[in-house]
Design an enzyme around this catalytic site. Structure first.
Site, PDB file in Angstrom:
ATOM      1  N   GLU A  84       0.840  -1.210   0.000  1.00  0.00           N
ATOM      2  CA  GLU A  84       0.000   0.000   0.000  1.00  0.00           C
ATOM      3  C   GLU A  84       0.870   1.254   0.000  1.00  0.00           C
ATOM      4  O   GLU A  84       0.553   2.246  -0.673  1.00  0.00           O
ATOM      5  CB  GLU A  84      -0.903   0.029   1.254  1.00  0.00           C
ATOM      6  CG  GLU A  84      -1.890  -1.111   1.358  1.00  0.00           C
ATOM      7  CD  GLU A  84      -1.319  -2.308   2.126  1.00  0.00           C
ATOM      8  OE1 GLU A  84      -0.111  -2.603   1.964  1.00  0.00           O
ATOM      9  OE2 GLU A  84      -2.062  -2.950   2.872  1.00  0.00           O
ATOM     10  N   CYS A 131      -2.528  -3.749   7.160  1.00  0.00           N
ATOM     11  CA  CYS A 131      -2.139  -3.964   8.560  1.00  0.00           C
ATOM     12  C   CYS A 131      -2.533  -2.765   9.398  1.00  0.00           C
ATOM     13  O   CYS A 131      -2.694  -1.652   8.897  1.00  0.00           O
ATOM     14  CB  CYS A 131      -0.645  -4.248   8.661  1.00  0.00           C
ATOM     15  SG  CYS A 131       0.365  -2.789   8.385  1.00  0.00           S
ATOM     16  N   ASP A 181      23.938 -38.972   0.372  1.00  0.00           N
ATOM     17  CA  ASP A 181      24.159 -38.114  -0.810  1.00  0.00           C
ATOM     18  C   ASP A 181      25.025 -36.894  -0.526  1.00  0.00           C
ATOM     19  O   ASP A 181      25.503 -36.255  -1.461  1.00  0.00           O
ATOM     20  CB  ASP A 181      22.807 -37.602  -1.351  1.00  0.00           C
ATOM     21  CG  ASP A 181      21.948 -38.714  -1.915  1.00  0.00           C
ATOM     22  OD1 ASP A 181      22.499 -39.819  -2.121  1.00  0.00           O
ATOM     23  OD2 ASP A 181      20.755 -38.491  -2.137  1.00  0.00           O
ATOM     24  N   LEU A 195      21.914 -28.574  -0.415  1.00  0.00           N
ATOM     25  CA  LEU A 195      20.588 -28.028  -0.068  1.00  0.00           C
ATOM     26  C   LEU A 195      20.516 -26.507  -0.189  1.00  0.00           C
ATOM     27  O   LEU A 195      19.717 -25.866   0.501  1.00  0.00           O
ATOM     28  CB  LEU A 195      20.138 -28.482   1.334  1.00  0.00           C
ATOM     29  CG  LEU A 195      19.977 -29.987   1.560  1.00  0.00           C
ATOM     30  CD1 LEU A 195      19.564 -30.277   3.005  1.00  0.00           C
ATOM     31  CD2 LEU A 195      18.944 -30.584   0.600  1.00  0.00           C
TER      32      LEU A 195
END
Ligand SMILES: NC(=O)c1ccc[n+]([C@@H]2O[C@H](COP(=O)([O-])OP(=O)(O)OC[C@H]3O[C@@H](n4cnc5c(N)ncnc54)[C@H](OP(=O)(O)O)[C@@H]3O)[C@@H](O)[C@H]2O)c1
Length: 353
Positions: free
Chosen positions: A56, A79, A203, A207
């Site tokens: 906004e 908000c 493995d 990540l």
């Protein structure tokens, strides 16, 4: 410029909101379009990152005095509290906006109340335009705020015969580079990536979210979480490489379930507490089975490769299913070809009782 309808403005606001996906947590994605009194677009904005200006405020800054007497079309209730930025309800009132159209009310008790504040100041408030679409664009945040733990996406890769690794344990590169690029994009939209210690030991994955072609890391990295009851993650595991934050979640720290392993409900509650709204569960089959058995998976993204292995572990183990009547029913919501592979998105159907 021609005037646009409120419905059209909301469609645009939802599109704008989506640009913030992956960068706003612990905040929601929000988009806003400001129309002047004649219905012309005079401002647009979206929440781009946590701590940054709200949608906004960006739209109001663009509109300037043209906001007076106009309509603010927002994907989420403005908000009403002062956090890292001031209340949007007050900014809209101060700008002289006469009407605010909201797609979804704010479920967050800390920030909600914007609609009431606007009404009390004489601003007309309408709720419910394109609500379903706006909910879908903010599904992870809304779900996590309503129930207090993150939205969990289980992602896996498998062959057409449902194998997640070969008989000798090798599983890297089941799917194509195109699918792996897609996974890295998916990682960029979540706040945490979870793997069981079994996957780390087998493995040694990084990540991280990165560009697979040149290896460069994405600016924003999800928290890496290894679910590791007794702290077996090796000291030199790649997840400890410092490229992103890592949390080795042990039973001693999180709490243990009846089987002595990490208590998954407590784990998710702690992740929520740390600001994680969307989590990507990346494996392996044992941890995924435990999450599914506990009903803690919200969405499944399966990458299916045109390969057959005939032997090797299944993509899923021990999901609490022993007879066909107990099968976890899914609703497939999308099937997309990614390179030579298929990406299937599905939602577990809610179970009775
Ligand atoms: N194709 C794919 O998408 C994919 C993805 C990932 C992995 N994989 C393959 O999967 C294989 C590894 O399988 P995995 O099943 O051993 O790995 P995993 O699911 O990543 O790890 C399982 C381990 O997580 C730990 N854990 C901690 N809390 C748990 C809980 N509440 N419930 C269940 N587990 C919990 C357990 O060890 P502790 O009790 O010691 O903590 C458990 O043995 C590898 O071959 C890997 O290549 C495939």
């Amino acid at each position: 410029m021609a005037s646009v309808s409120v419905d059209e403005a909301m469609r645009r606001a939802i599109e704008l909101a989506g640009r913030g996906l992956g960068a706003t947590s612990p905040n929601p994605v929000v988009g806003c379009v400001l129309l002047d009194a004649d219905g012309e677009v005079v401002g647009e904005g979206f929440h781009a990152y946590a701590g940054g200006p709200h949608a906004e405020i960006v739209a109001l800054a663009q509109a300037g005095t043209r906001a007076r007497g106009g309509t603010a079309v927002v994907t989420l209730e403005p908000c009403d509290h002062t956090g890292r930025t001031g209340p949007c309800s007050h900014a809209l009132i101060a700008a002289g906006v006469s009407r605010v159209v909201i797609a979804v009310p704010d479920p967050n008790p800390v920030a909600s109340g914007g609609a009431a504040t606007l009404r009390a100041a004489g601003v007309q408030v309408a709720l419910g335009v394109r609500t379903q679409e706006a909910e879908a664009g903010n599904v992870a945040w809304l779900t996590s705020m309503r129930r207090g733990w993150p939205y969990v996406i289980w992602k896996y890769a498998a062959t057409l015969d449902g194998r997640s690794a070969a008989a000798d344990g090798t599983s890297m590169w089941i799917t194509s580079e195109a699918a792996r690029i897609d996974v890295h994009a998916l990682r960029g939209t979540v706040d945490a990536v979870l793997a069981g210690v079994g996957t780390v030991l087998t493995d040694d994955p990084r990540l991280t979210a990165r560009n697979l072609r040149d290896g460069t890391l994405a600016i924003r990295q999800p928290l890496r979480v290894v679910v590791d009851s007794s702290g077996r993650t090796p000291a030199d595991a790649r997840v400890r490489d410092g490229a992103a934050r890592t949390w080795i979640a042990t039973a001693a720290e999180v709490g243990a379930g009846p089987d002595g392993r990490v208590d998954l409900a407590a784990l998710l509650a702690e992740l929520h507490h740390r600001g994680v709204r969307a989590a990507l569960l990346e494996g392996g089959p044992t941890l995924a089975g435990a999450f599914l058995a506990a009903g803690m998976v919200d969405r499944i993204v399966g990458y299916v490769a045109p390969k057959l292995l005939g032997a090797g572990p299944a993509a899923l183990l021990g999901a609490g299913v022993s007879t066909i009547a107990d099968a976890i029913d899914l609703e497939i919501t999308d099937v997309t070809r990614v390179g030579p592979d298929l990406r299937i998105t599905a939602l577990p159907r809610k179970r009775e009782g």
